[in-house]
Design a protein around this motif. Structure first.
Motif, short mmCIF file in Angstrom:
data_model
loop_
_atom_site.label_atom_id
_atom_site.label_comp_id
_atom_site.label_asym_id
_atom_site.label_seq_id
_atom_site.Cartn_x
_atom_site.Cartn_y
_atom_site.Cartn_z
N ASN A 1 31.95 7.85 34.08
CA ASN A 1 32.55 7.76 32.73
C ASN A 1 33.58 6.64 32.68
O ASN A 1 33.69 5.93 31.68
CB ASN A 1 33.24 9.09 32.35
CG ASN A 1 32.24 10.15 31.93
OD1 ASN A 1 31.10 9.84 31.60
ND2 ASN A 1 32.67 11.41 31.94
N THR A 2 34.33 6.49 33.77
CA THR A 2 35.37 5.44 33.80
C THR A 2 34.78 4.06 34.02
O THR A 2 35.16 3.10 33.34
CB THR A 2 36.42 5.77 34.89
OG1 THR A 2 37.02 7.03 34.54
CG2 THR A 2 37.51 4.71 34.95
N THR A 3 33.83 3.93 34.95
CA THR A 3 33.27 2.58 35.21
C THR A 3 32.45 2.07 34.03
O THR A 3 32.43 0.87 33.76
CB THR A 3 32.41 2.55 36.48
OG1 THR A 3 31.35 3.51 36.37
CG2 THR A 3 33.23 2.83 37.72
N SER A 4 31.82 2.98 33.29
CA SER A 4 31.00 2.53 32.15
C SER A 4 31.87 1.94 31.03
O SER A 4 31.39 1.14 30.23
CB SER A 4 30.13 3.67 31.61
OG SER A 4 30.94 4.72 31.16
N GLU A 5 33.15 2.30 31.01
CA GLU A 5 34.06 1.79 29.97
C GLU A 5 35.21 0.97 30.58
O GLU A 5 36.19 0.68 29.91
CB GLU A 5 34.65 2.98 29.18
CG GLU A 5 33.59 3.81 28.47
CD GLU A 5 34.13 5.13 27.95
OE1 GLU A 5 35.31 5.44 28.23
OE2 GLU A 5 33.38 5.85 27.26
N LYS B 1 35.85 -2.11 31.46
CA LYS B 1 36.32 -3.38 30.89
C LYS B 1 37.00 -3.20 29.53
O LYS B 1 37.66 -4.12 29.05
CB LYS B 1 35.14 -4.36 30.77
CG LYS B 1 34.56 -4.74 32.12
CD LYS B 1 33.50 -5.80 31.96
CE LYS B 1 32.77 -6.05 33.25
NZ LYS B 1 31.84 -7.17 33.18
N ASP B 2 36.79 -2.02 28.91
CA ASP B 2 37.39 -1.76 27.59
C ASP B 2 38.76 -1.09 27.69
O ASP B 2 39.42 -0.85 26.68
CB ASP B 2 36.47 -0.86 26.76
CG ASP B 2 35.09 -1.49 26.57
OD1 ASP B 2 35.04 -2.72 26.42
OD2 ASP B 2 34.09 -0.76 26.60
N ILE B 3 39.20 -0.77 28.93
CA ILE B 3 40.53 -0.16 29.09
C ILE B 3 41.57 -1.18 28.66
O ILE B 3 41.54 -2.33 29.12
CB ILE B 3 40.75 0.28 30.57
CG1 ILE B 3 39.74 1.36 30.97
CG2 ILE B 3 42.18 0.79 30.76
CD1 ILE B 3 39.74 1.68 32.46
#
Length: 284
Positions: free
Chosen positions: A213-217, A219-221
């Protein structure tokens, strides 16, 4: 609460693990995930998996494939970073060597035998048409600090390591980078001990779901580039370049890629045989 021990290199690729741990996401699933840094890399993590010091590792693809074939009772359960690793080829700043060709027959600093720095020295030698028996020599230096010492005092001549990790040492004049050697395959996978998989499938699925869940997003953090730059003492433009070329994965490495890697390692006499996809991987 189930304790699970995981190992990885203390590098920017693994920031997602730090963030999910900091947020207490595993504890919400009744899992006490304990992260262990392995600055000396893949060889040390292979040993830790064999010794049951860790249950799982975020590890270089070619390194764990070699070690499973050599008897490590672990399996790859997922690709972690899909894109290749960009290995910089470094010499001491005052070294007489200016080109990769100058390094033919000199001594490569490696963290340990079976490590990424060891295997990639073979890949680089093959890429440049060197005689692998006579023009490739090694000096074990354990980790990055050992490489700094070894190159500076001349016990080794060059050192291959992920180029963004070593960039601060190039910037401050410790190393000169004279070339690059990208891995021709996805660089990091998640490997887990077989006995742990058998008895902890649901916990493992929960851990992978959280990290994915974290790696899929990732770059958007918000301000993730600044977070990486500050935590790993990198220049912001370098981090932005790295983010631009790096892709995480949430799926298992495919059969074709595993075959390609094995063929390459076999051709270099790094592995004695090519084994089945099922011997190396486990689909949850």
């Amino acid at each position: 609460m189930k304790q699970v021990n995981i190992g990885g290199v203390p590098e920017h690729f693994n920031l997602a693990w730090y963030l999910t741990l900091k947020n207490g996401e595993y504890k919400e699933e009744n899992i006490n995930l304990r992260w262990q840094d392995y600055p000396d890399g893949t060889g040390a993590m292979c040993k830790a998996l064999r010794n049951k010091e860790i249950d799982m590792a975020v590890i270089l693809t070619e390194g764990i494939i070699k070690d499973i074939i050599d008897g490590n009772p672990s399996k790859i359960v997922q690709t972690f970073v899909q894109t290749p690793l960009n290995w910089g080829i470094h010499v001491a700043n005052n070294s007489p060597y200016k080109t990769i060709e100058d390094l033919k027959g000199t001594k490569a600093a490696i963290s340990r035998y079976g490590s990424g720095s060891h295997l990639m020295a073979y890949i680089n030698a093959e890429n440049n048409g060197w005689d692998l028996k006579n023009e490739l020599n090694f000096e074990i230096i354990n980790d990055l600090n050992g490489a700094i010492e070894g190159l500076t005092n001349g016990t080794a001549d060059y050192f291959m390591w992920e180029k963004f990790t070593t960039k601060p040492l190039v910037d401050n004049g410790t190393f000169r980078r004279i070339g690059n050697c990208p891995t021709p395959w996805p660089c990091f996978v998640i490997a887990v001990r077989e006995d742990f998989i058998e008895s902890n499938k649901e916990d493992l699925k929960a851990i992978l779901k959280i990290i994915n869940n974290t790696t899929s997003e990732f770059k958007d953090i918000p301000s993730i580039d600044r977070t990486v730059a500050n935590r790993y003492e990198q220049q912001l433009p370098d981090v932005q370049e790295w983010l631009g070329i790096t892709e995480w994965s949430q799926s298992l490495i495919d059969k074709k890629t595993v075959t390609t890697i094995q063929k390459e390692l076999h051709a270099l006499n790094i592995i004695p045989e090519i084994v089945s996809y099922e011997k190396l991987t486990y689909k949850l």
